[in-house]
Design an enzyme around this catalytic site. Sequence first.
Site, mmCIF file in Angstrom:
data_model
loop_
_atom_site.group_PDB
_atom_site.id
_atom_site.type_symbol
_atom_site.label_atom_id
_atom_site.label_comp_id
_atom_site.label_asym_id
_atom_site.label_seq_id
_atom_site.Cartn_x
_atom_site.Cartn_y
_atom_site.Cartn_z
ATOM 1 N N PRO A 80 0.731 -1.188 -0.094
ATOM 2 C CA PRO A 80 -0.057 0.047 -0.013
ATOM 3 C C PRO A 80 0.902 1.235 -0.130
ATOM 4 C CG PRO A 80 -0.149 -1.042 2.144
ATOM 5 C CD PRO A 80 0.598 -1.892 1.186
ATOM 6 N N ASN A 81 0.524 2.285 -0.800
ATOM 7 C CA ASN A 81 1.011 3.753 -0.909
ATOM 8 C C ASN A 81 2.288 3.631 -1.691
ATOM 9 O OD1 ASN A 81 -1.351 4.921 0.636
ATOM 10 N ND2 ASN A 81 -0.371 3.926 2.334
ATOM 11 N N ARG B 46 5.470 12.224 -3.069
ATOM 12 C CA ARG B 46 5.497 12.883 -1.761
ATOM 13 C C ARG B 46 6.563 12.370 -0.891
ATOM 14 N NH1 ARG B 46 -0.276 11.444 -1.554
ATOM 15 N NH2 ARG B 46 -0.992 12.642 -3.037
ATOM 16 N N TYR C 240 11.553 8.845 1.453
ATOM 17 C CA TYR C 240 11.407 7.944 0.554
ATOM 18 C C TYR C 240 12.494 8.142 -0.738
ATOM 19 C CZ TYR C 240 7.842 5.996 3.582
ATOM 20 O OH TYR C 240 7.203 5.566 4.431
ATOM 21 N N ASN D 7 8.027 -5.458 -0.404
ATOM 22 C CA ASN D 7 7.839 -4.573 0.452
ATOM 23 C C ASN D 7 6.401 -4.187 0.664
ATOM 24 O OD1 ASN D 7 7.631 -1.713 1.783
ATOM 25 N ND2 ASN D 7 8.994 -0.628 0.443
ATOM 26 N N ALA E 223 2.690 -0.411 5.071
ATOM 27 C CA ALA E 223 2.321 -0.303 6.544
ATOM 28 C C ALA E 223 1.618 -1.771 6.708
ATOM 29 C CB ALA E 223 1.352 0.732 6.526
ATOM 30 N N GLU F 84 12.082 -9.491 2.655
ATOM 31 C CA GLU F 84 11.164 -8.261 3.167
ATOM 32 C C GLU F 84 12.388 -6.945 2.991
ATOM 33 O OE1 GLU F 84 10.146 -8.613 7.418
ATOM 34 O OE2 GLU F 84 9.879 -6.280 7.232
ATOM 35 N N HIS G 183 12.343 -2.710 3.101
ATOM 36 C CA HIS G 183 11.963 -1.354 3.449
ATOM 37 C C HIS G 183 13.022 -0.240 2.802
ATOM 38 C CE1 HIS G 183 8.925 -3.130 5.452
ATOM 39 N NE2 HIS G 183 9.527 -3.636 6.140
ATOM 40 N N ARG H 291 12.424 5.054 12.834
ATOM 41 C CA ARG H 291 11.458 5.914 12.795
ATOM 42 C C ARG H 291 10.249 5.831 14.023
ATOM 43 N NH1 ARG H 291 9.079 5.363 6.851
ATOM 44 N NH2 ARG H 291 7.727 7.205 7.595
#
Length: 156
Positions: free
Chosen positions: A17-18, A25, A30, A86, A89, A110, A112, A119
Amino acid sequence: MDRKDPMTRTVLVLNGPNLNLLGQREPAVYGSTTLADVEALCRHSAQALGLSADCRQSNHEGVLIDAIHEAGREHAAGRLVGVVFNAGAYTHTSVALHDAIKGSAVPVVEVHISNVHAREPFRHHSYLSPAAAGVIVGLGIDGYRLAIDALARRAG
Ligand code: CA2
């Protein structure tokens, strides 16, 4: 026309997601690279290792679960070396994705882009890491290339 050699093994690059918003953005977190750029990098990295990259993105948990199940079947048939995942969330929320990885027995790396451990505390826990073959965090989009390399080496 599908020009893929039927003997060429595949790596599935799965973004959650996203991640379709990459480059649009939050460049401080990122970077400014788009998802299309990441996928091009993955295809190029896979090709250099004699693999084909199947790049997918979904904002829907069930679609990601179905993709992991399909990857398990392709891996069992010897056509897929593994999954670069990835999960966005969902990493921090999804027991269902943990179960899908365990249940499909496909090697998953995995990834990221950001260092989730530097964070917010809610990003420090991953439901996927205990089921993953490996984890790469905080190395930016280079993490995808490293994950593809690791899966290719693992498959021999
Ligand atoms: O660092 C990563 O790769 C993450 O998986 C990215 C996820 C985040 O929820 C994870 O904790 C860490 C976020 C996906 C991208 O979200 C964006 C939102 C706005 C603009 C660009 C990307």
